[in-house]
Design a protein around this motif. Sequence first.
Motif, mmCIF file in Angstrom:
data_model
loop_
_atom_site.group_PDB
_atom_site.id
_atom_site.type_symbol
_atom_site.label_atom_id
_atom_site.label_comp_id
_atom_site.label_asym_id
_atom_site.label_seq_id
_atom_site.Cartn_x
_atom_site.Cartn_y
_atom_site.Cartn_z
ATOM 1 N N PHE A 331 -2.361 -2.508 3.568
ATOM 2 C CA PHE A 331 -1.988 -2.794 5.913
ATOM 3 C C PHE A 331 -0.386 -2.532 4.470
ATOM 4 C CE2 PHE A 331 -5.397 -4.388 6.465
ATOM 5 C CZ PHE A 331 -5.450 -4.576 7.553
ATOM 6 N N SER A 332 0.266 -1.886 5.846
ATOM 7 C CA SER A 332 1.817 -0.900 5.879
ATOM 8 C C SER A 332 2.457 -2.461 5.614
ATOM 9 C CB SER A 332 2.390 -0.497 6.913
ATOM 10 O OG SER A 332 3.421 0.074 7.493
ATOM 11 N N PRO A 371 -6.017 -8.313 -7.050
ATOM 12 C CA PRO A 371 -5.096 -9.077 -8.049
ATOM 13 C C PRO A 371 -4.748 -7.696 -8.515
ATOM 14 C CG PRO A 371 -7.578 -9.255 -9.489
ATOM 15 C CD PRO A 371 -7.472 -8.602 -8.354
ATOM 16 N N CYS A 372 -4.749 -7.097 -8.171
ATOM 17 C CA CYS A 372 -3.431 -5.659 -8.904
ATOM 18 C C CYS A 372 -4.679 -4.189 -7.990
ATOM 19 C CB CYS A 372 -3.962 -4.971 -10.278
ATOM 20 S SG CYS A 372 -5.835 -5.330 -10.651
ATOM 21 N N ARG A 397 1.777 -5.746 -5.705
ATOM 22 C CA ARG A 397 2.356 -7.596 -4.778
ATOM 23 C C ARG A 397 3.023 -7.803 -3.905
ATOM 24 N NH1 ARG A 397 0.472 -10.299 -10.332
ATOM 25 N NH2 ARG A 397 -1.956 -9.872 -10.586
ATOM 26 N N SER A 398 4.396 -6.649 -4.673
ATOM 27 C CA SER A 398 5.452 -6.659 -3.851
ATOM 28 C C SER A 398 5.144 -6.351 -1.986
ATOM 29 C CB SER A 398 5.923 -5.703 -4.376
ATOM 30 O OG SER A 398 6.095 -4.707 -4.105
ATOM 31 N N LYS A 399 4.119 -5.896 -1.437
ATOM 32 C CA LYS A 399 3.913 -5.466 -0.388
ATOM 33 C C LYS A 399 3.737 -6.263 0.515
ATOM 34 C CE LYS A 399 1.494 -0.899 -1.195
ATOM 35 N NZ LYS A 399 0.062 -0.288 -1.910
ATOM 36 N N ILE A 400 2.758 -7.190 0.068
ATOM 37 C CA ILE A 400 3.210 -8.738 1.011
ATOM 38 C C ILE A 400 4.233 -9.579 0.545
ATOM 39 C CG2 ILE A 400 1.491 -10.724 1.242
ATOM 40 C CD1 ILE A 400 -0.514 -9.358 -0.037
ATOM 41 N N SER A 401 4.930 -9.475 1.455
ATOM 42 C CA SER A 401 6.529 -10.620 1.410
ATOM 43 C C SER A 401 6.166 -11.867 1.229
ATOM 44 C CB SER A 401 7.516 -10.096 2.615
ATOM 45 O OG SER A 401 6.887 -10.752 3.580
#
Length: 537
Positions: A331-332, A371-372, A397-401
């Motif tokens: 997701f964006s 996980p990746c 993983r940085s897409k999820i704050s």
Amino acid sequence: MYGKLHSACLYGIDGVMIQVEVDLANGLPQTSIIGLPDSSIRESVERVRAAIKNCGYTYPLQRITINLAPADLRKEGSAFDLAVALGILITSSQLTLPSQDRLLILGELALDGSLRPVTGTLSIAERAKREGYDGLLLPLANAPEAALIQGLQIYGLCHLNELTEYPAGSGEKSKSSQGQQEAAAVNLEKLRFTPAPKGRDLSHSGSYASDEDYSDVYGQLHIKRALTIAAAGMHNILLIGPPGTGKTMLIKRLPSIMPDLSEKESLETTKIFSAAGKLKQEDGLLRKRPFRSPHHTISQGGLIGGGSIPKPGEVSLAHRGILFLDELPEFSRHVLEVLRQPLEDHEVTISRARAVFTYPSRFMLACSMNPCPCGYYGADTPLHRCTCSLPRIAGYRSKISGPLLDRIDIQVDVPRPRERPGTSQPLSSAEMREEVLRARAIQLKRYHQFPISWNSELHGSTLRRFAHLDESAGKLLHAALESLGLSMRAYDRILKISRTIADLEGSSNINADHIAEGIQYRQLDAKQVYQDEIMDD
């Protein structure tokens, strides 16, 4: 000549009463609709004109002004067609309508005079009852939905010609000596809708198949335990694991262990579906909790609601139910960030130039992710090796704050199942649901004097009151706060999870075992947990 009828429209998900005023004056034949109508309302002039003529009535060759009051409220939709048509016919003395002051009229007209259903009937019917109206005249297709609100007379109409036995001017009605048409009286009694008896099950069957059961999932007892806790306390949950471990399968079976909606919750949820036009004609009040699973290409407006007059988004359609975001990092990030306020406040506020709209959004967020990017980081099988570089994993993983992850109560890894079919009897949905219902009954009894339904809704003083820790449990949680670097929000969420775990065990107190189990469901809260794992590799 002047006439006035009563109609209604949706404003957000609530009904708003609208007066339809019709004035016929001498002058060039022209019809004007005023009162901030949208294009669909302005176009109703042609629909009404054709319907009146095709039903044998006479469309007045006068200057017709139609005002939708209050005039400063922007209006949209086609629900005013029937009220406008009847207003013109009554004002031009072609029809007489008994008790029109306490009758609400809505419906969309086809060119041949037949009636098409409109959205938001349940919200409008509820508001009509509060405002003291006696009945609703509306399309027959909307009558079962409106009849869910007791205390109103519902009159269902399929065609404009059903209002009278013979339309005025059709040749069957007599005329006065001055050549004026005799007004035809509307017989509402023949249009009275009789709702189905209470014994008939009008509840919605739910959005999941009845054969989806946790007995289909072998092993994964640790994950089933986490899902039971999530369902028992309405906690947000995130499952993390490589492809093929059953993450999606596990979450899609969550509705099978959730308690049914209460009467109040059912009405709230059904109103939202009605306003969004997603309530089917054969459905009654929704009984099963909604399960919404939008695609990862969804926009911000689709998720939280949008439009010039905003409509409910997925977070509101999932109200009192489950919002499932499969493959969360796909997701964006901008779309995911708009979830933060609904998850915290349990409502969505959308501001526009002329108004502010607030929609309920009290839902359980259920997510899954790999996980990746390749999906196999940490996989314990020689057949699949992770091919992702460290920067790729970090970017994925940085897409999820962090603030969003902080609002997800339960975060668990889903390993590859070790158990194979036929080795043992798997835990079924019925067994898990029995545990959930016991914990739910405890919560309802505990919070009956508070505006709280679930442990996940505890906050502030109520959290401290109902999630009191003994000395050993308090020491353990404070030690975790320091060693894992927990935020205070995560600290509170562990308390809520532990309260639910205690309820599942029938314990009135939260002890160290409950806290220890609650901490293990917060795997992403450790300081630099992922970065440390990657560096160790």
